[in-house]
Design an enzyme around this catalytic site. Structure first.
Site, PDB file in Angstrom:
ATOM      1  CG  ASP A 125     133.070 134.471  77.455  1.00 47.64           C
ATOM      2  OD1 ASP A 125     133.274 133.579  76.618  1.00 47.64           O
ATOM      3  OD2 ASP A 125     133.812 134.659  78.440  1.00 47.64           O
ATOM      4  CG  ASP A 138     133.871 128.973  77.537  1.00 47.32           C
ATOM      5  OD1 ASP A 138     135.057 128.840  77.174  1.00 47.32           O
ATOM      6  OD2 ASP A 138     133.364 130.077  77.818  1.00 47.32           O
TER       7      ASP A 138
END
Length: 180
Positions: A125, A138
């Site tokens: 991330d 995402d």
């Protein structure tokens, strides 16, 4: 919106999912190199910066101790999404399913590549929104979720009735029903 040929829908699904997966992988590889020294790059102060983390859980770090379960659910979701593409005759649903597939598989790839055990890897991330840090996969999941909600609210069916005008899927002509 109906696409009369299943091959076209499958091709759209494959191309869109592949493109979305490629963008996810490319951005994660970039983040691993450019942000490895624990630095933060501010893009829009207070709204968006780039910060590398390795997330073992799902959104907002939930399920950090159940990474294998998240991986199994991602595999199941990918299989279900492929099955739904075969069932739908709607290009809109096909595109939403492609983005959901890319998001699920994009994060699953990380869980496999960066695993120390069975499906226990961490997701790369790097998009720091201030309240959450995510990745391009995402974003695809969020877009797909919004699209699915809008399709349901708009009443877009997964399969349109043929209504005697030939087959919707383009493979078999519908039977005319003449009852006198």
């Amino acid at each position: 919106m109906i696409s009369g040929r299943p091959r076209i829908r499958v091709a759209v699904f494959v191309c869109l999912a592949a493109l979305a997966l490629a963008l996810d992988r490319i951005t994660k590889i970039w983040a691993l190199g450019a942000l490895a020294d624990a630095r933060t790059i501010r893009i829009i102060p207070g709204l968006l910066s780039l910060t590398l983390i390795h997330n073992p859980g799902a959104s907002l770090g939930f399920g950090s101790s159940m990474t294998w379960l998240i991986s199994v659910l991602a595999i199941a979701a990918a299989v279900v999404l492929v099955g739904l593409v075969w069932r739908t005759d709607s290009m809109r649903w096909t595109m939403a399913f492609a983005l959901a597939f890319a998001g699920a598989v994009g994060n699953l790839i990380d869980r496999i590549i960066y695993a120390h055990g069975l499906l226990d890897g961490r997701v790369v991330d790097f998009l720091n929104y201030g309240w959450s840090i995510g990745n391009v996969a995402d974003i695809w999941l969020a877009i797909a979720g919004i699209a699915i909600v809008l399709l349901v609210m708009a009443g877009e069916p997964l399969r349109h009735p043929a209504a005697g005008h030939g087959s919707v899927d383009g493979d078999t002509p519908a039977k005319d029903v003449d009852q006198a």
